[in-house]
Design a protein around this motif. Structure first.
Motif, PDB file in Angstrom:
ATOM      1  N   ALA A 266     -16.014 -36.044 -20.214  1.00  0.00           N
ATOM      2  CA  ALA A 266     -16.124 -35.070 -19.134  1.00  0.00           C
ATOM      3  C   ALA A 266     -17.255 -34.108 -19.468  1.00  0.00           C
ATOM      4  O   ALA A 266     -17.311 -33.563 -20.585  1.00  0.00           O
ATOM      5  CB  ALA A 266     -14.818 -34.299 -18.966  1.00  0.00           C
ATOM      6  N   LEU A 267     -18.158 -33.892 -18.526  1.00  0.00           N
ATOM      7  CA  LEU A 267     -19.296 -32.999 -18.725  1.00  0.00           C
ATOM      8  C   LEU A 267     -19.330 -31.991 -17.588  1.00  0.00           C
ATOM      9  O   LEU A 267     -19.428 -32.359 -16.414  1.00  0.00           O
ATOM     10  CB  LEU A 267     -20.596 -33.794 -18.756  1.00  0.00           C
TER      11      LEU A 267
ATOM     12  N   GLY B 137     -27.832 -28.872 -13.402  1.00  0.00           N
ATOM     13  CA  GLY B 137     -27.517 -30.022 -14.231  1.00  0.00           C
ATOM     14  C   GLY B 137     -27.538 -29.735 -15.720  1.00  0.00           C
ATOM     15  O   GLY B 137     -27.526 -30.661 -16.530  1.00  0.00           O
ATOM     16  N   GLN B 138     -27.541 -28.467 -16.094  1.00  0.00           N
ATOM     17  CA  GLN B 138     -27.546 -28.098 -17.508  1.00  0.00           C
ATOM     18  C   GLN B 138     -26.118 -28.059 -18.038  1.00  0.00           C
ATOM     19  O   GLN B 138     -25.222 -27.519 -17.396  1.00  0.00           O
ATOM     20  CB  GLN B 138     -28.219 -26.734 -17.691  1.00  0.00           C
TER      21      GLN B 138
ATOM     22  N   LYS C 128     -33.069 -34.231 -27.360  1.00  0.00           N
ATOM     23  CA  LYS C 128     -31.617 -34.204 -27.486  1.00  0.00           C
ATOM     24  C   LYS C 128     -31.011 -33.437 -26.318  1.00  0.00           C
ATOM     25  O   LYS C 128     -31.544 -32.425 -25.868  1.00  0.00           O
ATOM     26  CB  LYS C 128     -31.210 -33.558 -28.813  1.00  0.00           C
ATOM     27  N   GLY C 129     -29.900 -33.945 -25.824  1.00  0.00           N
ATOM     28  CA  GLY C 129     -29.251 -33.314 -24.684  1.00  0.00           C
ATOM     29  C   GLY C 129     -28.510 -34.356 -23.878  1.00  0.00           C
ATOM     30  O   GLY C 129     -28.352 -35.493 -24.296  1.00  0.00           O
ATOM     31  N   GLU C 130     -28.066 -33.970 -22.717  1.00  0.00           N
ATOM     32  CA  GLU C 130     -27.314 -34.862 -21.847  1.00  0.00           C
ATOM     33  C   GLU C 130     -28.265 -35.598 -20.910  1.00  0.00           C
ATOM     34  O   GLU C 130     -29.108 -34.990 -20.262  1.00  0.00           O
ATOM     35  CB  GLU C 130     -26.301 -34.051 -21.030  1.00  0.00           C
ATOM     36  N   PHE C 131     -28.128 -36.909 -20.838  1.00  0.00           N
ATOM     37  CA  PHE C 131     -28.910 -37.680 -19.878  1.00  0.00           C
ATOM     38  C   PHE C 131     -28.228 -39.004 -19.559  1.00  0.00           C
ATOM     39  O   PHE C 131     -28.855 -39.917 -19.031  1.00  0.00           O
ATOM     40  CB  PHE C 131     -30.337 -37.941 -20.403  1.00  0.00           C
TER      41      PHE C 131
ATOM     42  N   LEU D   5     -23.751 -37.135 -16.998  1.00  0.00           N
ATOM     43  CA  LEU D   5     -24.699 -36.263 -16.301  1.00  0.00           C
ATOM     44  C   LEU D   5     -25.052 -36.850 -14.945  1.00  0.00           C
ATOM     45  O   LEU D   5     -25.143 -36.128 -13.939  1.00  0.00           O
ATOM     46  CB  LEU D   5     -25.968 -36.066 -17.137  1.00  0.00           C
ATOM     47  N   GLY D   6     -25.265 -38.181 -14.886  1.00  0.00           N
ATOM     48  CA  GLY D   6     -25.575 -38.811 -13.605  1.00  0.00           C
ATOM     49  C   GLY D   6     -24.482 -38.582 -12.581  1.00  0.00           C
ATOM     50  O   GLY D   6     -24.762 -38.304 -11.404  1.00  0.00           O
TER      51      GLY D   6
END
Length: 483
Positions: free
Chosen positions: A14-15, A21-22, A420-423, A427-428
């Protein structure tokens, strides 16, 4: 705030993001897969519900103020699964997963029907949903007779969240029941698949409204306003949204449980004879194509269990500088293979083992075998006319710099490493929710990530890896003949 839920094969992520979108907060929960017989792979759908409750409770406890501002939810999920429900919306049996190969004979029967490939855009693979239902009809007729509704995994999770029966188009594209040119259920394919459209949910696009979060769940999680739940996306389509891969010329290589090379396409242009998957994208009027090798990091994890050493330690033994190709060839067909051979029966092999080889040599061979299987996917994609000038590297295996060097050299392509990070898919999914709630265009929301590094092919090793690849592709027919 917006929530992306990624229903993976091994766990739920879960994001929570803001409207740009951050990432604001995240939570994960793992669950297990059952393998009651060789080639079978099943999960109890209630495990997904329990995982959803766990991650949302975690977010409520760790980021209550952010969760209270939730406006939209998007869901990503593993494709092809068959969740069979009775009239009371209760599961009749465990979900048959994407990597289950029991319905290989049924898949071949469906694939042989006239126009099935033309309408669906794909070979009917054993892992797809349609052959699973034919198998259930033949082997579990009582369950088939009671099946009032057929859902894909993420859509069962949506049912829990909203009480609504909906299906989303990028996920439906992997069933062999969807006419991908019209993005609608096909009466002809349903007839061949021996089911009725009444058993299937209404279709929606990935960013379209597909229900609202139930009032009792809003209360449980401290949310005081209506929350839109959008269509979401199949796992790879959602990952493409997270990576900003929407159109022609954009693509990624994913080193996850399975290995994927995915490229965006602006039109529906299938070539099923290549065993490339052509699917509707999670954004309207777009498609994507991908080649799949079934055991990518799964192959390394398999070796890790045997060696009694974590995968990261195995790859560190190789050092930092890419070595010449191994004289050992590894066929990573531990669970069968998809692109381009479409063989659910083939199994993995080491070829060329010598008494002088050690653990590091075998690790190198496993990475090399997966890399070469992915290059076969790359060549199949090119045969469809796809433009591939470079690729973004995602997935757990992309943490290995050694593996990325090997990919770039064997593909003779630059490999871009994101910051580095969410992608990923979570996130989509959140980005699809942002589009659904705000009405913003996907191109404005789904930007590619910033690039930390570009890994270039090693010019001194490219020829050697190309030669080793040419040998690799000759091994499968010989091994197949004796298995």
């Amino acid at each position: 705030m917006y929530l992306g839920l990624d229903l993976g094969t091994s766990g739920l992520r879960a994001l929570l993001t803001n409207d740009q979108g951050q990432s604001v907060a995240s939570a994960d929960h793992a669950y297990s897969t059952a393998h009651p017989h060789a080639g079978w792979s099943e999960q109890d759908p209630q495990l997904w519900i329990a995982a959803c409750k766990k991650v949302l409770n975690d977010l409520r406890d760790t980021a209550p103020e952010a969760l209270a501002q939730l406006k939209g939810i998007g869901i990503s999920g593993h494709m092809h699964g068959a969740v069979l429900l009775d009239k009371a919306l209760k599961p009749l049996r465990p979900c048959i997963l994407w990597n289950d190969t029991r319905s290989h004979a049924e898949a071949a029967q469906l694939d042989a029907h006239e126009n099935v490939r033309t309408l669906s855009g794909n070979i009917v693979f054993p892992g797809f949903t349609a052959p699973k239902l034919v198998w259930v009809k033949a082997n579990e007729p009582d369950i088939f007779e009671k099946t009032a509704h057929i859902l894909l995994p993420k859509d069962f999770l949506r049912l829990y969240l909203t009480g609504e029966l909906r299906a989303e188009i990028s996920d439906a594209a992997g069933t062999s029941w969807l006419d991908q040119s019209t993005r609608r259920w096909s009466n002809a394919l349903l007839k061949v698949g021996q089911i009725s459209e009444n058993q299937l949910p209404e279709l929606v696009e990935g960013s379209a409204p597909a229900g609202s979060l139930r009032d009792n769940l809003c209360a449980d999680w401290g949310i005081g306003q209506e929350v839109m739940v959008v269509g979401g996306g199949a796992d790879n389509a959602a990952a493409a949204c997270g990576a900003g891969v929407l159109q022609e010329g954009q693509g990624f290589v994913s080193l996850g449980t399975s290995g994927v090379i995915l490229v965006g396409r602006n039109a529906f242009a299938p070539q099923p004879e290549t065993a490339v998957h052509t699917f509707c994208h999670a954004v309207p009027d777009r498609w994507y194509q991908m080649g799949v090798t079934l055991a990518a990091t799964d192959s390394l994890n398999w070796l890790s269990k045997i060696a009694g050493m974590p995968p990261s330690k195995l790859t560190r033994e190789l050092g930092a500088q890419l070595k010449p190709p191994s004289t050992i060839q590894f066929l990573p067909y531990l669970s069968g293979e998809r692109t381009p051979i479409n063989d659910s029966h083939i199994r993995g092999s080491f070829v060329g083992l010598d008494i002088a080889h050690d653990r590091a040599d075998m690790t190198h061979a496993v990475l090399q075998g997966v890399t070469f299987a992915l290059r076969q996917c790359l060549e199949a994609l090119r045969a469809t006319g796809a433009t591939i000038d470079d690729l973004l590297a995602i997935g757990g295996g992309a943490q290995s710099g050694y593996w990325l060097q090997m990919l770039a050299t064997a593909f003779n392509l630059p490999i871009n490493v994101p910051e580095k990070g969410e992608f990923g898919a979570a996130l989509g999914a959140a980005r699809l929710a942002i589009c659904g709630v705000t009405g913003r265009e996907p191109e404005m929301v789904m930007a590619p990530p910033d690039i930390a590094e570009t890994v270039l092919p090693d010019p001194q090793l490219s020829a050697a890896y190309n030669s080793a690849y040419e040998k690799f592709i000759k091994i499968y027919p010989a091994v197949r003949a004796v298995q």
